[in-house]
Enzyme design. Structure first.
Site, PDB file in Angstrom:
ATOM      1  N   TYR A 162       0.819  -1.228   0.000  1.00  0.00           N
ATOM      2  CA  TYR A 162       0.000   0.000   0.000  1.00  0.00           C
ATOM      3  C   TYR A 162       0.849   1.273   0.000  1.00  0.00           C
ATOM      4  CZ  TYR A 162      -3.116   3.732   1.475  1.00  0.00           C
ATOM      5  OH  TYR A 162      -3.778   4.942   1.556  1.00  0.00           O
ATOM      6  N   LYS A 166       1.273   4.083  -3.049  1.00  0.00           N
ATOM      7  CA  LYS A 166       0.926   5.506  -2.884  1.00  0.00           C
ATOM      8  C   LYS A 166       2.138   6.382  -3.212  1.00  0.00           C
ATOM      9  CE  LYS A 166      -2.624   6.896  -1.703  1.00  0.00           C
ATOM     10  NZ  LYS A 166      -3.857   7.156  -2.502  1.00  0.00           N
TER      11      LYS A 166
HETATM   12  N1  NAI Z   1      -8.515   6.271   5.143  1.00  0.00           N
HETATM   13  C1  NAI Z   1      -7.409   6.902   5.477  1.00  0.00           C
HETATM   14  O1  NAI Z   1      -7.071   7.026   6.677  1.00  0.00           O
HETATM   15  C2  NAI Z   1      -6.554   7.510   4.430  1.00  0.00           C
HETATM   16  C3  NAI Z   1      -6.842   7.415   3.071  1.00  0.00           C
HETATM   17  N2  NAI Z   1      -6.027   8.009   2.147  1.00  0.00           N
HETATM   18  C4  NAI Z   1      -6.329   7.954   0.708  1.00  0.00           C
HETATM   19  O2  NAI Z   1      -7.603   8.525   0.500  1.00  0.00           O
HETATM   20  C5  NAI Z   1      -8.249   7.940  -0.610  1.00  0.00           C
HETATM   21  C6  NAI Z   1      -9.645   7.532  -0.221  1.00  0.00           C
HETATM   22  O3  NAI Z   1      -9.549   6.586   0.831  1.00  0.00           O
HETATM   23  P1  NAI Z   1     -10.823   6.102   1.649  1.00  0.00           P
HETATM   24  O4  NAI Z   1     -11.959   7.000   1.364  1.00  0.00           O
HETATM   25  O5  NAI Z   1     -10.383   5.879   3.035  1.00  0.00           O
HETATM   26  O6  NAI Z   1     -11.063   4.676   0.984  1.00  0.00           O
HETATM   27  P2  NAI Z   1     -12.399   4.011   0.460  1.00  0.00           P
HETATM   28  O7  NAI Z   1     -12.073   2.595   0.189  1.00  0.00           O
HETATM   29  O8  NAI Z   1     -13.535   4.305   1.368  1.00  0.00           O
HETATM   30  O9  NAI Z   1     -12.655   4.778  -0.898  1.00  0.00           O
HETATM   31  C7  NAI Z   1     -11.998   4.480  -2.078  1.00  0.00           C
HETATM   32  C8  NAI Z   1     -12.996   4.528  -3.211  1.00  0.00           C
HETATM   33  O10 NAI Z   1     -12.303   4.212  -4.426  1.00  0.00           O
HETATM   34  C9  NAI Z   1     -13.096   3.334  -5.161  1.00  0.00           C
HETATM   35  N3  NAI Z   1     -12.276   2.502  -6.024  1.00  0.00           N
HETATM   36  C10 NAI Z   1     -11.442   1.509  -5.648  1.00  0.00           C
HETATM   37  N4  NAI Z   1     -10.907   0.930  -6.721  1.00  0.00           N
HETATM   38  C11 NAI Z   1     -11.400   1.578  -7.799  1.00  0.00           C
HETATM   39  C12 NAI Z   1     -11.220   1.436  -9.190  1.00  0.00           C
HETATM   40  N5  NAI Z   1     -10.445   0.473  -9.697  1.00  0.00           N
HETATM   41  N6  NAI Z   1     -11.869   2.280 -10.004  1.00  0.00           N
HETATM   42  C13 NAI Z   1     -12.684   3.234  -9.507  1.00  0.00           C
HETATM   43  N7  NAI Z   1     -12.902   3.412  -8.217  1.00  0.00           N
HETATM   44  C14 NAI Z   1     -12.268   2.581  -7.358  1.00  0.00           C
HETATM   45  C15 NAI Z   1     -13.820   2.475  -4.139  1.00  0.00           C
HETATM   46  O11 NAI Z   1     -14.976   1.872  -4.705  1.00  0.00           O
HETATM   47  C16 NAI Z   1     -14.114   3.484  -3.054  1.00  0.00           C
HETATM   48  O12 NAI Z   1     -15.379   4.077  -3.264  1.00  0.00           O
HETATM   49  C17 NAI Z   1      -7.352   6.786  -1.053  1.00  0.00           C
HETATM   50  O13 NAI Z   1      -6.635   7.170  -2.197  1.00  0.00           O
HETATM   51  C18 NAI Z   1      -6.425   6.556   0.128  1.00  0.00           C
HETATM   52  O14 NAI Z   1      -5.183   6.057  -0.286  1.00  0.00           O
HETATM   53  C19 NAI Z   1      -4.947   8.737   2.518  1.00  0.00           C
HETATM   54  C20 NAI Z   1      -4.624   8.869   3.839  1.00  0.00           C
HETATM   55  C21 NAI Z   1      -5.382   8.270   4.901  1.00  0.00           C
HETATM   56  C1  LIG Z   2      -5.558  -0.998  12.331  1.00  0.00           C
HETATM   57  C2  LIG Z   2      -4.416  -0.246  12.967  1.00  0.00           C
HETATM   58  C3  LIG Z   2      -4.575  -0.240  14.481  1.00  0.00           C
HETATM   59  C4  LIG Z   2      -4.636  -1.644  15.043  1.00  0.00           C
HETATM   60  C5  LIG Z   2      -3.442  -1.943  15.908  1.00  0.00           C
HETATM   61  C6  LIG Z   2      -3.657  -3.083  16.871  1.00  0.00           C
HETATM   62  C7  LIG Z   2      -4.071  -4.343  16.163  1.00  0.00           C
HETATM   63  C8  LIG Z   2      -2.370  -3.281  17.618  1.00  0.00           C
HETATM   64  O1  LIG Z   2      -4.683  -2.752  17.800  1.00  0.00           O
HETATM   65  C9  LIG Z   2      -4.350   1.213  12.478  1.00  0.00           C
HETATM   66  C10 LIG Z   2      -3.227   1.971  13.197  1.00  0.00           C
HETATM   67  C11 LIG Z   2      -2.754   3.040  12.240  1.00  0.00           C
HETATM   68  C12 LIG Z   2      -3.683   2.953  11.047  1.00  0.00           C
HETATM   69  C13 LIG Z   2      -3.187   3.475   9.700  1.00  0.00           C
HETATM   70  C14 LIG Z   2      -2.763   4.924   9.785  1.00  0.00           C
HETATM   71  O2  LIG Z   2      -3.801   5.709  10.298  1.00  0.00           O
HETATM   72  C15 LIG Z   2      -2.308   5.475   8.457  1.00  0.00           C
HETATM   73  C16 LIG Z   2      -3.117   5.084   7.284  1.00  0.00           C
HETATM   74  C17 LIG Z   2      -3.040   5.876   6.169  1.00  0.00           C
HETATM   75  C18 LIG Z   2      -3.629   5.491   4.962  1.00  0.00           C
HETATM   76  O3  LIG Z   2      -3.371   6.075   3.925  1.00  0.00           O
HETATM   77  C19 LIG Z   2      -4.538   4.330   4.922  1.00  0.00           C
HETATM   78  C20 LIG Z   2      -4.948   3.817   6.252  1.00  0.00           C
HETATM   79  C21 LIG Z   2      -3.788   3.772   7.251  1.00  0.00           C
HETATM   80  C22 LIG Z   2      -2.752   2.792   6.704  1.00  0.00           C
HETATM   81  C23 LIG Z   2      -4.309   3.330   8.638  1.00  0.00           C
HETATM   82  C24 LIG Z   2      -4.812   1.869   8.611  1.00  0.00           C
HETATM   83  C25 LIG Z   2      -5.180   1.318   9.990  1.00  0.00           C
HETATM   84  C26 LIG Z   2      -4.031   1.464  10.993  1.00  0.00           C
HETATM   85  C27 LIG Z   2      -2.861   0.597  10.560  1.00  0.00           C
END
Ligand code: NAI
Ligand SMILES: C[C@H](CCCC(C)(C)O)[C@H]1CC[C@H]2[C@@H]3[C@H](O)CC4=CC(=O)CC[C@]4(C)[C@H]3CC[C@]12C
EC number: 1.1.1.-
Length: 372
Positions: A162, A166
């Protein structure tokens, strides 16, 4: 972008617009971008709320739902034709081993390449990419990143699919800045790196809540309280995307090809203590002031989980929360402190910490199967 103070003229496309973050970006654009004429929501899986939005909530803006796959270049190009701005947030967020490394690479890297190529082909000039703090770290050596900013030196070493994907995708986006698009004008790109996002719709929070309910309203501390983890409210992440998209034309020279950490005033805490800010008012307690199990035992269990995942793969997908990667991330301090976004495009969090907290608590309380 055309000057359109009065008449809405702009066409935006949001990839991944039905995801956790994507939905917030879509709603934020409808609320805060008065120049919007059409909003295209592109996703592999279209959500039902989109239908309601199309009929009731979008006002004069035309909302177009496009079911499509970012790995299919022709689908991306067709969806993007005629759009001014693309917010590319689609991605495969998987640190639990649900998808293969090949699939993660295909969606996150090839998908991003397709979006860039489609910009060039269709003449779309502004690209905002949702990157991640994971592009920087935590690294596999467990080095802390304490209140770092975009210029803080850090040894970024990735092995997990992952963060690798990214990092590669972000590099593609930044390198594409300045490429000539159809029509001869330069592409302007920029990447936002959110820390761990939380808020309404957060799947991992949902999982922790249900786990707590299953254990009789208790969760057991696994990570020392001293490890701090950067978190940001989803509404503020969405707001930063909207603001960047709005400012990218006027400030192309300053913002083009730049990265910005995506942050707000959420407190620095351990991952578990932070989650308790929301789960506690919903009846879940965190047991222990210190981790209940020693680190070496957790590491052993995490390794065991990884082995089980590998052994069981032909039969069943075993994807526990605890694996060597999640344990390492949760156990490494990674916090950001920066004002680059404020200096470059005037970003200020739209939601205070108190409001972000209240909204998230409300969401947990009204969640299906909640204790209330
Ligand atoms: N959740 C987090 O803590 C973080 C997320 N991100 C980034 O933010 C973005 C959004 O993440 P989330 O909303 O958490 O994930 P999510 O899984 O809820 O949303 C991702 C969306 O992309 C769509 N998708 C996946 N594969 C696809 C494809 N082949 N074609 C078209 N659409 C597709 C999914 O259907 C989903 O609706 C991602 O790029 C992720 O890397 C960055 C930092 C932290
Ligand atoms: C799931 C983890 C916490 C469980 C730890 C355990 C099993 C010891 O209780 C989450 C801890 C940190 C999270 C990640 C972090 O917030 C950064 C992220 C950034 C992204 O772009 C995607 C999600 C994630 C990797 C996030 C995922 C869950 C954790 C690993």
């Amino acid at each position: 972008m055309a000057d359109s103070a009065q008449v809405p003229t702009l066409v935006y496309l949001v990839t991944g617009g039905c995801g956790f973050l994507g939905e917030h970006i879509v709603r934020m654009l409808l609320e805060r971008e008065p120049r919007l004429r059409e909003l295209r929501v592109f996703d592999l899986h279209l959500s039902s709320w989109l239908e309601e939005l199309k009929t009731e909530g979008a006002g004069p803006v035309q909302v177009t739902a496009i079911q499509g796959d970012v790995t299919q270049a022709h689908e991306v190009a067709a969806a993007m034709a005629g759009s001014h701005v693309v917010i590319h947030t689609a991605g495969l967020v998987d640190v639990f081993g649900k998808a293969s490394p090949k699939t993660i690479h295909k969606v996150n890297v090839q998908g991003t390449r397709n979006v860039i190529d489609a910009c060039v082909q269709t003449g779309t000039r502004f690209l905002v990419y949702t990157s991640s703090m994971e592009v920087v770290g935590p690294n596999t050596k467990g080095h802390p990143f304490y209140r770092g900013n975009e210029d803080t030196p850090y040894e970024a070493v990735h092995r997990h699919p992952y963060p690798c994907s990214k990092a590669l995708a972000e590099q593609l986006v930044l390198e594409a800045n300045g490429r000539k698009v159809n029509g001869g004008l330069p592409l302007v790109t920029c990447a936002l790196r959110p820390t761990g996002i939380y808020g309404e719709g957060h799947q991992v929070m949902r999982d922790f809540y249900h786990q707590g309910l299953r254990f009789g309203g208790r969760l057991f501390r696994a990570v020392p309280a001293s490890v701090e983890h950067g978190r940001v409210y989803v509404g503020n992440v969405a707001w930063m995307h909207v603001l960047v998209a709005q400012e990218l034309e006027q400030r192309a020279a300053l913002m083009g090809g730049q990265v910005y950490f995506c942050y707000d005033k959420s407190p620095y805490k351990s991952y578990e203590d932070f989650n308790m800010e929301f789960l506690n008012p919903c009846g879940i307690r965190l047991i222990g002031t210190h981790p209940l199990l020693p680190y070496w035992l957790l590491a052993l269990l995490a390794a065991l989980n990884a082995l089980l995942q590998w052994l069981l793969r032909p039969l069943v997908l075993y994807t526990p929360l605890l694996n060597p990667y999640t344990l390492a991330v949760a156990n490494t301090t990674f916090t950001v402190s920066t004002n680059k976004a404020q200096r470059h495009f005037g970003y200020k969090p739209l939601f205070s910490w108190e409001e972000s907290r209240a909204r998230t608590i409300h969401w947990v309380q009204t969640m299906e199967g909640s204790a209330r």
